[in-house]
Design an enzyme around this catalytic site. Sequence first.
Site, PDB file in Angstrom:
ATOM      1  N   THR A 110       0.843  -1.193   0.000  1.00  0.00           N
ATOM      2  CA  THR A 110       0.000   0.000   0.000  1.00  0.00           C
ATOM      3  C   THR A 110       0.880   1.246   0.000  1.00  0.00           C
ATOM      4  O   THR A 110       2.108   1.159   0.080  1.00  0.00           O
ATOM      5  CB  THR A 110      -0.911   0.008   1.234  1.00  0.00           C
ATOM      6  OG1 THR A 110      -0.086  -0.091   2.414  1.00  0.00           O
ATOM      7  CG2 THR A 110      -1.883  -1.158   1.202  1.00  0.00           C
ATOM      8  N   TYR A 111       0.248   2.419  -0.073  1.00  0.00           N
ATOM      9  CA  TYR A 111       0.979   3.686  -0.144  1.00  0.00           C
ATOM     10  C   TYR A 111       1.931   3.816   1.034  1.00  0.00           C
ATOM     11  O   TYR A 111       1.551   3.621   2.186  1.00  0.00           O
ATOM     12  CB  TYR A 111      -0.011   4.848  -0.148  1.00  0.00           C
ATOM     13  CG  TYR A 111       0.621   6.176  -0.457  1.00  0.00           C
ATOM     14  CD1 TYR A 111       1.148   6.433  -1.724  1.00  0.00           C
ATOM     15  CD2 TYR A 111       0.690   7.180   0.501  1.00  0.00           C
ATOM     16  CE1 TYR A 111       1.730   7.654  -2.018  1.00  0.00           C
ATOM     17  CE2 TYR A 111       1.258   8.404   0.209  1.00  0.00           C
ATOM     18  CZ  TYR A 111       1.778   8.635  -1.054  1.00  0.00           C
ATOM     19  OH  TYR A 111       2.351   9.843  -1.356  1.00  0.00           O
ATOM     20  N   MET A 112       3.211   4.137   0.723  1.00  0.00           N
ATOM     21  CA  MET A 112       4.240   4.042   1.765  1.00  0.00           C
ATOM     22  C   MET A 112       4.560   5.362   2.445  1.00  0.00           C
ATOM     23  O   MET A 112       5.229   5.371   3.469  1.00  0.00           O
ATOM     24  CB  MET A 112       5.518   3.420   1.198  1.00  0.00           C
ATOM     25  CG  MET A 112       6.233   4.221   0.151  1.00  0.00           C
ATOM     26  SD  MET A 112       5.351   4.190  -1.413  1.00  0.00           S
ATOM     27  CE  MET A 112       5.982   5.684  -2.151  1.00  0.00           C
ATOM     28  N   HIS A 154      -3.434   7.926   4.907  1.00  0.00           N
ATOM     29  CA  HIS A 154      -3.473   6.574   4.371  1.00  0.00           C
ATOM     30  C   HIS A 154      -3.280   5.585   5.515  1.00  0.00           C
ATOM     31  O   HIS A 154      -2.771   5.940   6.576  1.00  0.00           O
ATOM     32  CB  HIS A 154      -2.369   6.372   3.328  1.00  0.00           C
ATOM     33  CG  HIS A 154      -2.468   7.312   2.164  1.00  0.00           C
ATOM     34  ND1 HIS A 154      -3.133   7.000   1.010  1.00  0.00           N
ATOM     35  CD2 HIS A 154      -1.986   8.571   1.996  1.00  0.00           C
ATOM     36  CE1 HIS A 154      -3.071   8.024   0.175  1.00  0.00           C
ATOM     37  NE2 HIS A 154      -2.377   8.985   0.749  1.00  0.00           N
TER      38      HIS A 154
END
Length: 454
Positions: free
Chosen positions: A10-12, A56
């Site tokens: 997923t978005y880091m 996020h």
Amino acid sequence: QKLYEQGFITYMRTDSVNLASSAQAQIAGLVEKTYGKEYVEPRVYKTRSKNAQEAHEAIRPTDSARESAGYTEEQKKLYRLIRERTIASQMADAKLLRTKITANIKEDGIPDFSATGSRVVFDGWLACDARSRGEDVELPKTGINEALTLKDITSEEKHTEPPARYTEAGLVKELEKRGIGRPSTYAAIIKTLHDRKYVEKDGRALKPTDTGEVVSTFLEENFMNYISDTFTAEMEDKLDDIANGKREYVKTLRDFYLPFHKDIKAKEKIDKLTNLGQAPEKWKCPECGSPMIIKLGRGGKFMSCERYPECKGARRIDGSIPEPNKSIGVDKETGLDIFVLEGRFGPYVQLGEKTKDNPKPRRASIPKSKDLSSVTPEDALKYLSLPRILGTHPETGKEIIANIGRFGPYVMHDGDFRSLKKDDNVYDIQLPRALEIFKEEKKVGRRQRHKKTG
């Protein structure tokens, strides 16, 4: 970034520790299938960092069942770390029993032998993330009066060790604990320490350099109020209040800056701090016999007479006395001596001594791979041959020069610089080869403007 682009994680760029409910459900099923139902323990975490970027969810695998991902070894290792930590975060605690085993032999007068460590009763999340077991001694299960077999016996001397130095990760953890900095600034803080050579790496540990110690001492003695933990943390709280609209920013900055500017002005005339304290008593000034002081110079630490500048006696940090520079040979064309010297930017060769008649003697850097003790007069003259004029360009009539610069060897014509290839030697390259290089299309960096198109 590459793992995210490939859809493996997923978005880091997030500080969140919260997992999506769908991900938690998948991980719970995976843990039960792989390790057993007793290993499953769903958890919800909350961040302790102020101003964490939590738009996020936490960094996690998009599919936790995928055991390996990535195209390079580095990507695969990173994916494995992310996956193991993510799965382990949803598993039950490990249970360890603090254990001490005491043993002896049947003969009298022999002191007890003992081992202290732990015994894993239930491995829990360690079953997934085995590398996190640490360095604790794991002992086997034994019973009272159980007979043991001696496999080996060694003798070693132990000394009390000082506290371990910070590693980069340990330093970030300490900053976080004290409320200094933000997750988005920690990398920049570490980078600054390295870039300014305040620390150097000793294995994984960060070891202060001489420059770092001098800077730290200077700030502690003159600006202690501004480098204290409380000042930094309180200032960041005030900036947070400004960002949240709870505090007026002009007044806040004025209240800080006016006293700070006044303190800076008051300290403008103090001497540069290069003093690192008294030298050992056994080292006296070689010229007048006075005690010596350890100072920091461009070439590192050295000992200086405490009567400086009246007396200019000095010693190296190992106590030896610097000798006058010795010539390694003479240039037949000019009759000048050739010297190998150490400078601020590394070792170099020099043609002739620096005098009133020759205030700027010719100098050239010595390649890093060259052993200084093996530099010959021929080597020195080769280094001093740069910059070399290779000839004139047939179209412009302007000179083409070969030289070594900040980014390595190059040829230059009319302001156009071209790096040399690995097979080209800056000391041997000739005009025809240089013209070939200039005919090749120039590689333009991201931040440069193309000469023709702009």
